[in-house]
Design an enzyme around this catalytic site. Structure first.
Site, PDB file in Angstrom:
ATOM      1  N   SER A 149      -9.777   2.050   2.705  1.00 20.70           N
ATOM      2  CA  SER A 149      -9.064   2.846   1.711  1.00 20.70           C
ATOM      3  C   SER A 149      -7.860   1.852   1.012  1.00 20.70           C
ATOM      4  O   SER A 149      -7.497   2.161  -0.132  1.00 20.70           O
ATOM      5  CB  SER A 149      -8.358   3.772   2.488  1.00 20.70           C
ATOM      6  OG  SER A 149      -7.383   3.204   3.399  1.00 20.70           O
ATOM      7  N   SER A 168     -10.144  -0.054   6.754  1.00 19.87           N
ATOM      8  CA  SER A 168      -9.462  -0.152   5.650  1.00 19.87           C
ATOM      9  C   SER A 168      -8.677  -1.231   5.179  1.00 19.87           C
ATOM     10  O   SER A 168      -8.194  -1.296   3.908  1.00 19.87           O
ATOM     11  CB  SER A 168      -8.597   1.170   5.509  1.00 19.87           C
ATOM     12  OG  SER A 168      -9.186   2.233   5.501  1.00 19.87           O
ATOM     13  N   LYS A 207       0.663  -1.157  -0.080  1.00 16.88           N
ATOM     14  CA  LYS A 207      -0.087   0.027   0.093  1.00 16.88           C
ATOM     15  C   LYS A 207       0.899   1.251  -0.046  1.00 16.88           C
ATOM     16  O   LYS A 207       1.966   1.274   0.698  1.00 16.88           O
ATOM     17  CB  LYS A 207      -0.803  -0.074   1.193  1.00 16.88           C
ATOM     18  CG  LYS A 207      -2.076   1.075   1.257  1.00 16.88           C
ATOM     19  CD  LYS A 207      -2.977   0.849   2.574  1.00 16.88           C
ATOM     20  CE  LYS A 207      -4.007   1.981   2.306  1.00 16.88           C
ATOM     21  NZ  LYS A 207      -4.717   1.991   3.536  1.00 16.88           N
TER      22      LYS A 207
END
Lengths: 481, 94
Positions: free
Chosen positions: A146, A170, A71
């Protein structure tokens, strides 16, 4: 069968037997990324060229030569870390996050950095400053967020597994929406050093994987005390793969009825109820229980997370790194204009809310009150865990929704986090595993919530269910356009 | 709590953000909507309940105050938008 279709433990088996090389694996993924990335848009930065080089010369070790996606809010030395924000568009970290260092120590190879909502604020990746990632099951739907880039990359098999971060859901919510496995560890189990901070008392890094076994393998790598993160906890190292046992007969599971009531989509509810039935068949004791804090937890979450974010994001001032405005005369102009031009609308909304609840006159009514409600929420969980080993809820109130349908209504977007935020508020571990699909063929996720540092029970229960329903064998993303 | 235009400008200033004239109403309304929802925390009975501080049982985490040198100074400055003589450069403040 292509190599990119395998799980990591299957790849490890083949590597151990010398049937394949790391180069074969990286080549397979490189090809897959070339085919699918144009439809999905999961990556901010692709590093397959470097990965191919590295794969030619791997060291020894179980995970050596295994690729991974990261990420884009985890610092990677020498490779851009953007947080999907204009603010950090060209930022190259001078050091690795502790978790990235751990991957490198194992000899793992990064395929690139994955898209997210800007600074991890959002539930759909629509708030990325660069692009919206598409859901591999339906290219017109969001992948969740997210960590939407991470979940979509795993679901579309462009990476075998990925790192995500979870502040209010997330990791778990995008995993649910993309039909993969996402684990948010107990707060303090994994070092946050080098994770660009959103809300420091809630953030936690964890694995997004194709199955539960891979989740346990990656958690083994990530977990552990780090002197660079004073909130990481010093407890003995465990081998989470020992929990991969198909048995739930000794478990007592609670089902908080409030999380299967109002606001939960009917098909999601049915699918989760089927899963609950399955746990009973498998020998677990399952009972309905009460946890009437969902809305309070969501409100508490938005107060605390935004308060912490407003403080954490104060560092972005256009001086030492990050975006600097061209439009300035004074120092104050640099601060204000760099922040105003560098942050997207959702980040500004949250900074404003956070600043408001911390400002003189409102601090007691909102921030301080929320911190007390947080204690109440923790106590409610503690009470339930005196009785139960695990709790079951849906991960997300709905399946993946169409792109553009919620991005203009922040409050509605926040409701997507209804089932997940209380777990962060209380610092507990939670895992999302696929439990079925709706009539349109979109995946539905089941959330298991455990006691603090109860990852072993969580993984065992998730594994048992997964082995029974075999979701991956039955359903695959269709890339519907 | 009602948020008016003056308040949103005050908060934006505290947060070091400019809000364009045409955006003020939208930010105000967003904040108002979320505060209306967040007010639910005030319905929870928190008598005799203390605030949560931190999220683990860790208390007062100490370490030796040892200097550890970060070797790659140049790398630290690499991201600076403006620099001079190994220092971050900003407009004159005095």
């Amino acid at each position: 069968m292509e190599l990119y279709e395998l799980t990591v433990h299957e790849l490890m088996d083949k590597l151990n037997k010398n049937e394949i090389t790391s180069e074969d694996i990286v080549k397979s993924y490189t090809k897959r990324i070339e085919e699918k990335e144009k439809d999905i848009g999961a990556f901010v930065t692709i590093t397959t060229d470097e990965a191919l080089e590295k794969s030619k010369n791997v060291k020894n070790g179980n995970l050596a030569g295994i690729p991974i996606g990261i990420k884009d809010n985890l610092c990677t030395k020498g490779v851009k870390t953007t947080c999907s924000s204009k603010m950090l568009e060209n930022f190259v970290a001078p050091y690795n996050a502790t978790v990235v260092e751990k991957l490198e120590d194992e000899g793992m190879i990064s395929l690139g950095k994955l898209n997210m909502d800007e600074f991890a604020m959002g539930s759909s990746t629509e708030y990325s400053a660069f692009k919206t990632t598409k859901n591999p099951w339906d290219l017109n739907s969001v992948p969740g967020g997210s960590s939407g880039g991470s979940a979509a990359a795993v679901a579309s098999q462009m990476v075998p597994w990925a790192l995500g971060s979870d502040t209010g859901g997330s990791i778990r919510q995008p995993s649910s929406l993309c039909g993969v496995v996402g684990l948010k560890p107990t707060y303090g189990l994994v070092s946050r050093y080098g994770l660009v901070a959103f809300a420091s008392s809630l953030d936690q890094i964890g694995p997004i994987t194709k199955d539960v076994e891979d989740s346990a393998i990656l958690l083994n790598v990530l977990a552990g005390h780090d002197e660079k993160d004073s909130t990481s906890v010093n407890i003995p190292k465990k081998d989470y793969t020992k929990s991969l046992v198909k048995d739930v007969s000794k478990l007592k599971i609670g089902v908080p009825k409030e999380f299967l009531g109002e606001g939960i989509n009917e098909e999601v509810k049915q699918s989760v109820e089927e899963a609950i039935k399955k746990y009973k068949e498998l020998g677990a004791t399952v009972e309905e229980c009460t946890l009437d804090i969902a809305n309070e937890a969501l409100a508490t979450y938005y107060i605390i997370a935004c308060a912490e974010a407003s403080s954490n994001l104060g560092r972005f001032d256009g001086i030492r790194y990050g975006y600097r405005t061209k439009n300035y005369e004074t120092l104050k102009d640099i601060y204000k204009n760099s922040r105003s031009e560098g942050f997207g609308a959702e980040v500004k909304r949250r900074i404003i809310l956070g600043t408001y609840v911390l400002s003189s006159g409102y601090y007691d009514a909102y921030y301080k009150k929320a911190q007390k409600v947080r204690t109440v929420i923790k106590q409610e969980f503690e009470k339930l865990f005196e009785e139960y080993d695990l709790l079951i809820t849906p991960t997300s109130p709905t399946v993946a929704y169409k792109i553009g349908t919620k991005s203009n209504n922040p409050l509605e977007m926040y409701l997507a986090d209804l089932c997940t935020v209380s777990v962060n508020i209380a610092g507990l571990p939670g895992i999302s595993i696929p439990c079925g699909v709706d009539k349109q063929g979109m995946p539905i996720g089941l959330q298991l919530i455990g006691k603090p540092f109860g990852e072993e029970t969580l993984l065992q229960a998730a594994y048992t269910y997964e082995q029974e329903i075999k979701f991956r064998e039955k359903y695959k993303p269709q890339f519907k356009s | 709590m009602q948020v008016d235009r003056k308040e949103i400008l005050h908060i934006a200033n505290l947060a070091c953000l400019n809000i364009k004239e045409e955006e003020i109403e939208e930010y105000r309304k967003n904040l108002q909507d979320i505060l209306n929802f967040a007010n639910i925390v005030n319905s929870v009975n928190t008598n005799n309940i203390s605030e949560t501080i931190g999220n683990t049982s860790n208390v007062n985490v100490f370490r030796e105050d040892e200097i550890k040198e970060f070797k790659d100074e140049a790398l630290l400055l690499e991201n600076a938008p403006d620099k001079e003589n190994n220092m971050f450069k900003i407009p004159k403040v005095i």
